[in-house]
Design an enzyme around this catalytic site. Structure first.
Site, PDB file in Angstrom:
ATOM      1  CD  GLU A  31      43.733  39.311  34.528  1.00 17.68           C
ATOM      2  OE1 GLU A  31      43.598  39.460  35.676  1.00 17.68           O
ATOM      3  OE2 GLU A  31      43.308  39.960  33.572  1.00 17.68           O
ATOM      4  NE  ARG A 258      44.323  37.880  48.110  1.00 16.19           N
ATOM      5  CZ  ARG A 258      44.909  38.305  46.898  1.00 16.19           C
ATOM      6  NH1 ARG A 258      45.848  38.681  46.867  1.00 16.19           N
ATOM      7  NH2 ARG A 258      44.010  37.741  45.996  1.00 16.19           N
ATOM      8  CE  LYS A 268      47.548  41.639  39.673  1.00 15.50           C
ATOM      9  NZ  LYS A 268      47.010  40.592  39.043  1.00 15.50           N
TER      10      LYS A 268
END
Length: 752
Positions: A31, A258, A268
């Site tokens: 994204e 991850r 983020k």
RNA sequence: UGGGGUAUCGCCAAGCGGUAAGGCAUCAGCUUUUGGUGCUGACAUUCGGGGGUUCGAAUCCCUCUACCCCAUCCA
């Protein structure tokens, strides 16, 4: 191609082999709402790597379904990151927003099928109606709207007739699903905002769960690879594609863990906090784990890729040690980069018996790097050495310059200390030294003076002053919580370090090894010939520094923690009765009886098998182990085989027609095809071989072929017995009687 | 607490019923005009715990424990 095969590549290979797909198509679907970090690099490496390894291709897709968060500057950052890492998406740069009309059409189809409805509950109500993890939710009354109503409402949502939040489109699945994600997930929401690419065309935007699977399908993706937190979303992914009856080949989702690295943060949110709170200089701060940060720091794309390769792909949450990354960059640079000299903390040395000036020819690369190139090193009476390369009172094991110990100036002469000059505070400000004229580096050295090390230096008159930026870990904790864990010393700037002139004049490279210090990079932004700036990429390994620093108290190997078993749920009356019967009447061991008694399906199966052949113990064993496995996901009625067949299988074991090992294979075949066990054994010739005369020669053969292991075994490695047995069994297709083989092998090996 | 996952060396990680791979880290020794590099060697009688099945279990069964994810109109 990576040598080791991870679970994803295994899946891909199987799918290719089975013909499920003609071509492998993956995608990297970020994204565009933030800067990519090394976790993205892992995903890029996986998706592009698999595509490359299996001659497929990988799309770069911007998952831009949330116009309130996304921006075109992030698109650029993402593109740059992928490019920098050396991957090429060719024509295949896509945006989910390109598919908005197709996705919309699928939504209409779903509505027409009665599988989606416009819900007009408020946000709070929707949350409330969803229930909790333990309680079922309840469906909105709006779920009963007719197809026509839904179509009309949805059309008007699209046309912007409503304000944000007034309605949503939801899939009609199951409000009491155990998987919370399946409780009528939202498909579309109203957002009366401008989209950075689609402009104002749309007042509704699809949710991730609806857009992602369809985008994958539209692009012909075969393997949709994402991170673990999407495991629960897989059900919706499949529901959408199945319900819309989309024709194969269609994509399937796979999840991996991850990346986490210690002493840094990867989310983020936390990264943004660091940047916006000015705790770092920007998204490309060299201390950040962002791609831009590593790039600015001087990391090579190769080193990042090697790292991604080394850490592997798995499903276990883990925390990789930064040391692994540091190894990758050192290892890469070691083979590539010129060695030059830099003095961080200068101490003046005057060589009293040297007059004049000379230029020493010095190669850029050490003997073990097969590269050519050299530069001239100016040498004169006054030089600077690194302050800690001189010790007036050296500790034990100190190899450098002391009042009693000479040292070599790298590529130049050996010097010894004659006098120490101090200022009024007792700080050493200068060393008066003498050099050995015969000791010039290389074949010219006839001095016979032995030194323990060579140190770097620069000529006082020719050295260039530069700025050096030294970086340490951004956080002081291995698993940082927040900014309170920031390492106050993560950045150290040295304004007046000295380097040899060739670095700036000749610019043989943009990355260097400053000998005995570390690897450095010409800062791509702040560097100029007037004020050169170097970023430390990574320090050299320093076994001396480590030794001298605090001898860390090794954490004592902790005594193994005793694990206390939790309480087992009590049996019901019926179960208890069954348990008693099994242990007392049928003589089953309590563990087997326990599993059987607690599981109605198993005990029913068991009792029925017992009627066919009366050997309770052996039947119970196979039922509690093999049958139990089949029954984990299935009901009794779904089984391809019946209790009587299991009974016959046990019978064949009992009369030694087949071995227990073969019985497992037979069982597996039977559970898949429902064939009679006897028939399986007959048609495949699985009869047990118990004749020593047949087995013995095979053993001989294997002993001859494995002299090493025979020796090891005789030396006392008794577990190798299993190896030999295994080899014999392999040789006979598993048919040799393992008991006989065991005996024979043991006997043969102890002979001679 | 329901569901979905995961546990193999200090850190990653192979392994899919028959000898516990490999990398990082660590520790030795050799080499070295970088206390770098390179080379050699050491480093899991044991796979989260406990049982069971098997000639043989990290792998199959039962059970317990710990950790992660899910109740955003984020992705």
């Amino acid at each position: 191609m990576s040598k080791k095969k991870d679970f994803l590549r295994t899946v891909v290979e199987n799918d290719l082999q089975s013909g499920k797909y003609k071509e492998i198509v993956t995608r990297f679907p970020p994204e565009p709402n933030g800067f990519p970090h090394i976790g993205h690099a892992k995903s890029i490496s996986i998706n592009f790597g698999i595509a490359r390894d299996y001659h497929g291709h990988c799309n770069l897709r911007m998952d831009d379904t949330n116009p309130t968060k996304e921006d075109t500057k992030y698109v650029a950052a993402l593109e740059n990151a992928v490019k920098w890492l050396g991957f090429d998406w060719g024509e295949d740069l896509y945006f989910t927003s390109d598919y908005f009309s197709q996705i919309h059409a699928y939504a209409i189809k779903l509505i027409k099928m009665g599988k989606a409805y416009v819900d007009s509950l408020t946000e709070e109500q929707i949350r409330e109606y969803r229930g909790t993890v333990t309680e079922a939710g309840k469906r909105s009354k709006y779920a009963n709207r007719t197809v026509e109503e839904n179509l009309d409402l949805f059309e008007r949502m699209k046309n912007g007739e409503f304000s944000d939040g007034e309605h949503v489109l939801r899939a009609k699945i199951d409000m009491s699903a155990a998987n919370m994600k399946m409780r009528d997930p939202l498909l579309y929401r109203i957002r009366n905002v401008n989209h950075f690419r689609a402009g104002n065309e749309w007042a509704i935007y699809p949710m991730y769960d609806f857009a992602h699977c369809l985008s994958d399908y539209i692009e012909g993706v075969s393997h949709s690879i994402c991170t673990l937190e999407f495991e629960n979303n897989r059900d919706i992914y499949n529901w959408v594609l199945d319900t819309l009856e989309l024709q194969p080949p269609r994509p399937y989702q796979y999840e991996f863990a991850r990346l986490n690295i210690n002493y840094t943060v990867m989310s983020k949110r936390k990264l943004l906090e660091l940047v916006e709170g000015n705790y770092v200089s920007g998204w490309d701060d060299p201390r950040l784990p962002t791609i831009a940060g590593y790039k600015r720091r001087g990391y090579t794309p190769e080193s990042i890729l090697t790292f991604c390769d080394q850490i592997g792909i798995a499903k276990a949450n883990s925390m990789v040690d930064v040391a692994q990354l540091e190894f990758c960059i050192r290892d890469d640079l070691n083979k590539k980069v010129p060695r030059v000299m830099c003095v961080l903390d200068p101490l003046k040395v005057t060589i009293e018996n040297y007059e004049g000036f000379e230029e020493i020819d010095a190669p850029y690369y050490p003997h073990d790097v097969p590269k050519d190139g050299s530069r001239k090193l100016p040498f004169s009476k006054e030089i600077f050495i690194q302050r800690d390369d001189f010790e007036e009172n050296p500790p034990k094991g100190y190899f450098r310059l002391t009042p009693n110990q000479a040292v070599r100036l790298r590529h130049a002469y050996i010097i010894s200390c004659k006098e120490i000059i101090k200022d009024e505070n007792g700080k050493i400000i200068e060393i008066k030294a003498e050099y050995y004229p015969d000791s010039k580096s290389g074949s010219a050295d006839t001095s016979g003076v032995k030194v323990k090390s060579a140190i770097q230096w620069v000529s006082a008159t020719d050295a260039k002053e530069v700025e050096i930026r030294l970086y340490d870990r951004l956080f002081k904790n291995e698993i940082p919580e927040g900014i309170e864990d920031l390492n106050p010393d993560s950045l150290k700037i040295i304004k007046n370090a000295l380097v040899e002139p060739a670095i700036v004049k000749e610019k043989p490279d943009e990355r260097f090894q400053f000998e005995r210090i570390g690897y450095f990079y010409t800062d791509p932004i702040d560097y100029s010939d007037d004020t050169p700036v170097f970023n430390q990429i990574v320090g050299l390994k320093d076994s001396w520094g480590k030794k001298t620093k605090e001898k860390k108290v090794q954490p004592k190997a902790q005594a193994k923690q005793v694990q206390i078993d939790g309480e087992v749920v009590a049996m019901s009356k019926e179960e208890e009765a069954l348990f008693d019967k099994y242990t007392k009447e049928l003589q089953l061991n309590s563990e087997v009886a326990n599993t059987l008694a607690r599981d109605k399906k198993l005990s029913d199966f068991f009792e029925e098998a017992l009627m066919e052949y009366n050997n309770p113990v052996n039947i119970a064993n196979i039922v509690t182990n093999e049958v139990a496995r089949e029954l984990k996901q299935k009901e009794l009625t779904d089984l391809k085989f019946i209790p009587q067949q299991v009974a016959q299988l046990v019978k064949m074991i009992d009369d030694e027609t087949i071995s227990t090992k073969i019985a497992k294979d037979v069982f597996e075949t039977m559970s898949k095809s429902g064939e009679e066990p006897k028939q399986i054994v007959d048609s495949r010739g699985l009869l047990q071989i118990s004749d020593p005369d047949i087995i013995a020669p095979i053993i001989e053969d294997i002993i001859v072929k494995n002299p090493d292991n025979v020796e090891k075994f005789r030396a006392g490695n008794k577990k190798l017995l299993g190896f030999f047995v295994g080899q014999v069994l392999k040789e006979t297709g598993g048919k040799a009687n393992p008991k006989v083989v065991n005996e024979l092998v043991a006997k043969k090996l102890s002979e001679k």
